[in-house]
Design a protein around this motif. Sequence first.
Motif, PDB file in Angstrom:
ATOM      1  N   ARG A 187       0.812  -1.216   0.000  1.00 43.29           N
ATOM      2  CA  ARG A 187       0.000   0.000   0.000  1.00 43.29           C
ATOM      3  C   ARG A 187       0.844   1.264   0.000  1.00 43.29           C
ATOM      4  NH1 ARG A 187      -3.926  -2.771   4.520  1.00 43.29           N
ATOM      5  NH2 ARG A 187      -5.297  -3.870   3.048  1.00 43.29           N
ATOM      6  N   LEU A 188       2.114   1.130   0.367  1.00 48.21           N
ATOM      7  CA  LEU A 188       3.008   2.288   0.401  1.00 48.21           C
ATOM      8  C   LEU A 188       3.770   2.490  -0.908  1.00 48.21           C
ATOM      9  CD1 LEU A 188       4.448   1.935   4.022  1.00 48.21           C
ATOM     10  CD2 LEU A 188       2.921   3.716   3.184  1.00 48.21           C
ATOM     11  N   VAL A 189       3.665   1.544  -1.827  1.00 46.35           N
ATOM     12  CA  VAL A 189       4.387   1.640  -3.103  1.00 46.35           C
ATOM     13  C   VAL A 189       4.101   2.948  -3.853  1.00 46.35           C
ATOM     14  CG1 VAL A 189       4.577   0.635  -5.425  1.00 46.35           C
ATOM     15  CG2 VAL A 189       4.729  -0.835  -3.399  1.00 46.35           C
ATOM     16  N   PRO A 190       2.848   3.434  -3.908  1.00 52.53           N
ATOM     17  CA  PRO A 190       2.588   4.685  -4.631  1.00 52.53           C
ATOM     18  C   PRO A 190       3.306   5.911  -4.056  1.00 52.53           C
ATOM     19  CG  PRO A 190       0.544   3.485  -4.289  1.00 52.53           C
ATOM     20  CD  PRO A 190       1.584   2.814  -3.451  1.00 52.53           C
ATOM     21  N   TYR A 191       3.835   5.796  -2.843  1.00 55.04           N
ATOM     22  CA  TYR A 191       4.489   6.932  -2.186  1.00 55.04           C
ATOM     23  C   TYR A 191       6.012   6.870  -2.308  1.00 55.04           C
ATOM     24  CZ  TYR A 191      -0.178   7.493  -0.352  1.00 55.04           C
ATOM     25  OH  TYR A 191      -1.533   7.654  -0.266  1.00 55.04           O
ATOM     26  N   LEU A 192       6.513   5.891  -3.054  1.00 62.80           N
ATOM     27  CA  LEU A 192       7.951   5.736  -3.238  1.00 62.80           C
ATOM     28  C   LEU A 192       8.419   6.496  -4.473  1.00 62.80           C
ATOM     29  CD1 LEU A 192       8.265   1.867  -2.669  1.00 62.80           C
ATOM     30  CD2 LEU A 192       8.466   3.674  -0.963  1.00 62.80           C
ATOM     31  N   LYS A 193       9.606   7.056  -4.391  1.00 65.24           N
ATOM     32  CA  LYS A 193      10.204   7.666  -5.583  1.00 65.24           C
ATOM     33  C   LYS A 193      10.477   6.598  -6.638  1.00 65.24           C
ATOM     34  CE  LYS A 193      12.474  11.743  -3.610  1.00 65.24           C
ATOM     35  NZ  LYS A 193      13.778  12.413  -3.365  1.00 65.24           N
ATOM     36  N   ASN A 194      10.943   5.459  -6.173  1.00 64.64           N
ATOM     37  CA  ASN A 194      11.168   4.307  -7.035  1.00 64.64           C
ATOM     38  C   ASN A 194      10.195   3.220  -6.614  1.00 64.64           C
ATOM     39  OD1 ASN A 194      12.019   2.064  -8.437  1.00 64.64           O
ATOM     40  ND2 ASN A 194      14.169   2.227  -7.852  1.00 64.64           N
ATOM     41  N   GLU A 195       9.212   2.957  -7.435  1.00 67.93           N
ATOM     42  CA  GLU A 195       8.141   2.038  -7.053  1.00 67.93           C
ATOM     43  C   GLU A 195       8.617   0.606  -6.822  1.00 67.93           C
ATOM     44  OE1 GLU A 195       6.583   0.769 -11.526  1.00 67.93           O
ATOM     45  OE2 GLU A 195       5.324   2.028 -10.239  1.00 67.93           O
ATOM     46  N   ARG A 196       9.851   0.289  -7.195  1.00 72.78           N
ATOM     47  CA  ARG A 196      10.365  -1.065  -7.023  1.00 72.78           C
ATOM     48  C   ARG A 196      11.143  -1.243  -5.717  1.00 72.78           C
ATOM     49  NH1 ARG A 196      12.545  -3.326 -12.783  1.00 72.78           N
ATOM     50  NH2 ARG A 196      12.570  -5.197 -11.487  1.00 72.78           N
ATOM     51  N   ASP A 197      11.256  -0.176  -4.923  1.00 74.66           N
ATOM     52  CA  ASP A 197      12.102  -0.228  -3.721  1.00 74.66           C
ATOM     53  C   ASP A 197      11.644  -1.256  -2.689  1.00 74.66           C
ATOM     54  OD1 ASP A 197      14.025   1.534  -4.502  1.00 74.66           O
ATOM     55  OD2 ASP A 197      13.224   3.258  -3.420  1.00 74.66           O
ATOM     56  N   TYR A 198      10.347  -1.526  -2.626  1.00 72.89           N
ATOM     57  CA  TYR A 198       9.857  -2.476  -1.627  1.00 72.89           C
ATOM     58  C   TYR A 198       9.655  -3.885  -2.185  1.00 72.89           C
ATOM     59  CZ  TYR A 198       9.038   0.639   2.368  1.00 72.89           C
ATOM     60  OH  TYR A 198       9.198   1.472   3.452  1.00 72.89           O
ATOM     61  N   GLU A 199      10.027  -4.116  -3.428  1.00 75.62           N
ATOM     62  CA  GLU A 199       9.786  -5.425  -4.026  1.00 75.62           C
ATOM     63  C   GLU A 199      10.547  -6.542  -3.315  1.00 75.62           C
ATOM     64  OE1 GLU A 199      10.419  -5.302  -8.217  1.00 75.62           O
ATOM     65  OE2 GLU A 199       8.599  -4.130  -8.600  1.00 75.62           O
ATOM     66  N   GLU A 200      11.801  -6.272  -2.947  1.00 72.93           N
ATOM     67  CA  GLU A 200      12.596  -7.286  -2.253  1.00 72.93           C
ATOM     68  C   GLU A 200      11.959  -7.662  -0.917  1.00 72.93           C
ATOM     69  OE1 GLU A 200      15.210  -8.921  -3.251  1.00 72.93           O
ATOM     70  OE2 GLU A 200      15.691  -7.849  -5.099  1.00 72.93           O
ATOM     71  N   LYS A 201      11.496  -6.651  -0.182  1.00 74.15           N
ATOM     72  CA  LYS A 201      10.897  -6.903   1.129  1.00 74.15           C
ATOM     73  C   LYS A 201       9.577  -7.664   0.991  1.00 74.15           C
ATOM     74  CE  LYS A 201      13.072  -2.973   3.448  1.00 74.15           C
ATOM     75  NZ  LYS A 201      13.929  -3.817   4.321  1.00 74.15           N
ATOM     76  N   ILE A 202       8.756  -7.265   0.029  1.00 67.42           N
ATOM     77  CA  ILE A 202       7.488  -7.963  -0.195  1.00 67.42           C
ATOM     78  C   ILE A 202       7.751  -9.410  -0.577  1.00 67.42           C
ATOM     79  CG2 ILE A 202       5.451  -8.096  -1.684  1.00 67.42           C
ATOM     80  CD1 ILE A 202       5.567  -5.016  -1.887  1.00 67.42           C
ATOM     81  N   ALA A 203       8.694  -9.625  -1.490  1.00 68.90           N
ATOM     82  CA  ALA A 203       9.006 -10.979  -1.943  1.00 68.90           C
ATOM     83  C   ALA A 203       9.538 -11.848  -0.812  1.00 68.90           C
ATOM     84  CB  ALA A 203      10.023 -10.910  -3.081  1.00 68.90           C
ATOM     85  N   ALA A 204      10.439 -11.298   0.003  1.00 61.09           N
ATOM     86  CA  ALA A 204      11.014 -12.061   1.113  1.00 61.09           C
ATOM     87  C   ALA A 204       9.938 -12.453   2.124  1.00 61.09           C
ATOM     88  CB  ALA A 204      12.107 -11.248   1.794  1.00 61.09           C
ATOM     89  N   CYS A 205       9.042 -11.526   2.414  1.00 59.84           N
ATOM     90  CA  CYS A 205       7.950 -11.809   3.362  1.00 59.84           C
ATOM     91  C   CYS A 205       6.985 -12.854   2.794  1.00 59.84           C
ATOM     92  CB  CYS A 205       7.197 -10.532   3.699  1.00 59.84           C
ATOM     93  SG  CYS A 205       8.088  -9.380   4.754  1.00 59.84           S
ATOM     94  N   LYS A 206       6.692 -12.759   1.497  1.00 57.16           N
ATOM     95  CA  LYS A 206       5.788 -13.724   0.863  1.00 57.16           C
ATOM     96  C   LYS A 206       6.392 -15.123   0.894  1.00 57.16           C
ATOM     97  CE  LYS A 206       3.410 -12.476  -2.829  1.00 57.16           C
ATOM     98  NZ  LYS A 206       2.983 -11.892  -4.130  1.00 57.16           N
ATOM     99  N   ALA A 207       7.686 -15.209   0.607  1.00 61.77           N
ATOM    100  CA  ALA A 207       8.360 -16.507   0.637  1.00 61.77           C
ATOM    101  C   ALA A 207       8.338 -17.088   2.044  1.00 61.77           C
ATOM    102  CB  ALA A 207       9.797 -16.350   0.147  1.00 61.77           C
ATOM    103  N   ASP A 208       8.612 -16.259   3.034  1.00 58.95           N
ATOM    104  CA  ASP A 208       8.606 -16.692   4.429  1.00 58.95           C
ATOM    105  C   ASP A 208       7.218 -17.186   4.829  1.00 58.95           C
ATOM    106  OD1 ASP A 208       9.579 -17.177   6.961  1.00 58.95           O
ATOM    107  OD2 ASP A 208       9.301 -15.122   7.655  1.00 58.95           O
ATOM    108  N   PHE A 209       6.198 -16.435   4.423  1.00 61.68           N
ATOM    109  CA  PHE A 209       4.822 -16.818   4.746  1.00 61.68           C
ATOM    110  C   PHE A 209       4.499 -18.174   4.117  1.00 61.68           C
ATOM    111  CE2 PHE A 209       0.286 -16.960   4.815  1.00 61.68           C
ATOM    112  CZ  PHE A 209      -0.115 -16.139   5.860  1.00 61.68           C
TER     113      PHE A 209
END
Length: 332
Positions: free
Chosen positions: A253-275
């Motif tokens: 939900r915070l992606v639209p507020y990033l200068k680079n919209e890909r900055d949180y992709e690593e964190k989202i992916a890591a959390c999804k894998a862990d889940f």
Amino acid sequence: MAEKEAGKQLKIDISIIMPVYNHEKYIRKALDSILAQKTSYRYEVLAGEDASKDHSADILKEYETAYPDIFRVFYRKRNLGATKNVYELLMSAKGRYIANLEGDDYWTDAWKLQKQADFLETNRNYIGTAGNFSKIDGEGNLLEKSCIPKDQLDRVFTWDDFLKKGFVFQTASVMYRNIYQDGGDYSVFYKAHDLVGDLTVLTLLLNRGDFFILPDELSAWRYVVRSDGDNAASIASRDRALSMMKTILQYARLVPYLKNERDYEEKIAACKADFFVKWLKRQKGYTNRRLQIVLKTGNKRTNIKAAVYMAEAFAKKLDRLSAAFASKLTGR
């Protein structure tokens, strides 16, 4: 002319945001640490009493009556939740700067406000400043002093630092420029997560400018985890799967507020894998319904990265099992 002068005198420099919920045991210490501040800056305290079940409201009324020019208390008729409560306070803040202090934490440096406001006055290129802090338990016993290592003090803290290191400083040690007066829509503050606002506010701020971490120890953070607790840490400990799912949704939900919209992709992916791995292990709370929500969050890139993380994790586990099996066969 007299009216203009009076208006100038009433101008607020710092708005102190204080969310309160069942803080009867601790709130006097928090409030007294505010009143102990030695500063030339005019400040206001905006306290959001979120329909506590204890006597927090009664204590706030005492201080509000004794210091009517400082305290503005918002007594919620119903519980708004942590982030909605803070959002409402932020929208009412009149100060040029924002300082945060939850009702169970407290400030340890009587010059905190002065030091931080002075810094922001003279360093216009920084959006905020923080300082060192100590960690205490529910009884006030010291768990850890000066939690930030020396090599991370007295230096700039950037968005890239946050992506690499995560949370270095704690909310009560922070002061930042009041960005909420620009007329923008900041409802993401409570829409991103109902309980945790630290990630949201730092995402908003660090995508606009840098922080500077002062060398001084400024605050005490009360860390309490109880099975019946109603603070964010206690609630998260009771249902870690729900907490992880909410964090994944918050990142997305915070992606639209990033200068680079890909900055949180690593964190989202890591959390999804862990889940997903915890779901495979049938750990408590990692249900099919929650997994479906997690899998739908993010984009194709985060799904691919999550698959890569899972493949790497399984490969490492297979290597360990193979080594253990070989060891048994050879008798080593």
